[in-house]
Write a protein that holds these residues in place. Structure first.
Motif, PDB file in Angstrom:
ATOM      1  N   LEU A  44       0.813  -1.226   0.000  1.00 50.59           N
ATOM      2  CA  LEU A  44       0.000   0.000   0.000  1.00 50.59           C
ATOM      3  C   LEU A  44       0.847   1.277   0.000  1.00 50.59           C
ATOM      4  O   LEU A  44       0.296   2.375  -0.034  1.00 50.59           O
ATOM      5  CB  LEU A  44      -0.938   0.015   1.209  1.00 50.59           C
ATOM      6  N   TYR A  45       2.155   1.146   0.031  1.00 55.54           N
ATOM      7  CA  TYR A  45       3.021   2.332   0.122  1.00 55.54           C
ATOM      8  C   TYR A  45       2.739   3.355  -0.976  1.00 55.54           C
ATOM      9  O   TYR A  45       2.645   4.547  -0.695  1.00 55.54           O
ATOM     10  CB  TYR A  45       4.497   1.936   0.065  1.00 55.54           C
ATOM     11  N   ASP A  46       2.619   2.926  -2.211  1.00 52.63           N
ATOM     12  CA  ASP A  46       2.372   3.884  -3.300  1.00 52.63           C
ATOM     13  C   ASP A  46       1.048   4.624  -3.105  1.00 52.63           C
ATOM     14  O   ASP A  46       0.969   5.830  -3.330  1.00 52.63           O
ATOM     15  CB  ASP A  46       2.385   3.188  -4.659  1.00 52.63           C
ATOM     16  N   ASP A  47       0.016   3.901  -2.676  1.00 47.22           N
ATOM     17  CA  ASP A  47      -1.282   4.535  -2.442  1.00 47.22           C
ATOM     18  C   ASP A  47      -1.217   5.539  -1.290  1.00 47.22           C
ATOM     19  O   ASP A  47      -1.804   6.622  -1.363  1.00 47.22           O
ATOM     20  CB  ASP A  47      -2.346   3.483  -2.122  1.00 47.22           C
ATOM     21  N   VAL A  48      -0.486   5.185  -0.242  1.00 53.45           N
ATOM     22  CA  VAL A  48      -0.347   6.084   0.912  1.00 53.45           C
ATOM     23  C   VAL A  48       0.442   7.333   0.526  1.00 53.45           C
ATOM     24  O   VAL A  48       0.078   8.448   0.906  1.00 53.45           O
ATOM     25  CB  VAL A  48       0.307   5.345   2.100  1.00 53.45           C
ATOM     26  N   ARG A  49       1.492   7.160  -0.249  1.00 53.39           N
ATOM     27  CA  ARG A  49       2.258   8.326  -0.727  1.00 53.39           C
ATOM     28  C   ARG A  49       1.372   9.238  -1.577  1.00 53.39           C
ATOM     29  O   ARG A  49       1.430  10.460  -1.463  1.00 53.39           O
ATOM     30  CB  ARG A  49       3.453   7.868  -1.543  1.00 53.39           C
ATOM     31  N   GLN A  50       0.570   8.647  -2.436  1.00 54.92           N
ATOM     32  CA  GLN A  50      -0.341   9.433  -3.278  1.00 54.92           C
ATOM     33  C   GLN A  50      -1.359  10.179  -2.417  1.00 54.92           C
ATOM     34  O   GLN A  50      -1.663  11.341  -2.671  1.00 54.92           O
ATOM     35  CB  GLN A  50      -1.050   8.523  -4.290  1.00 54.92           C
ATOM     36  N   ALA A  51      -1.873   9.535  -1.393  1.00 53.34           N
ATOM     37  CA  ALA A  51      -2.826  10.176  -0.485  1.00 53.34           C
ATOM     38  C   ALA A  51      -2.191  11.393   0.174  1.00 53.34           C
ATOM     39  O   ALA A  51      -2.822  12.448   0.284  1.00 53.34           O
ATOM     40  CB  ALA A  51      -3.305   9.181   0.567  1.00 53.34           C
ATOM     41  N   ALA A  52      -0.949  11.264   0.610  1.00 48.91           N
ATOM     42  CA  ALA A  52      -0.253  12.394   1.231  1.00 48.91           C
ATOM     43  C   ALA A  52      -0.055  13.526   0.231  1.00 48.91           C
ATOM     44  O   ALA A  52      -0.195  14.704   0.575  1.00 48.91           O
ATOM     45  CB  ALA A  52       1.087  11.936   1.796  1.00 48.91           C
TER      46      ALA A  52
END
Length: 65
Positions: A44-52
């Motif tokens: 989920l790292y890419d999704d979390v980075r995008q959310a930030a």
């Protein structure tokens, strides 16, 4: 990765929930962000980075050290 949110900064836009619903949620009463998973799984790292990145209030902080 460790995720943190600043509920005082949050404006309730919900963009984080759209990007990473397993990590971020919203309070029912006012839409303010809630952190569901402080230590998200690697997938989920890419999704979390995008959310930030898309947070209009910059209320999401990530520690990737």
């Amino acid at each position: 990765m460790k995720a943190a949110v600043d509920q005082d900064r949050c404006v309730g836009s919900g963009q984080c929930v759209l990007m990473a619903p397993d990590v971020f949620g919203q309070r029912d009463e006012d839409g303010i962000v809630v952190l569901r998973n402080e230590f998200p799984p690697v997938e989920l790292y890419d999704d979390v980075r995008q959310a930030a990145r898309v947070c209009p209030a910059l209320a999401i902080e990530l520690d990737e050290s």
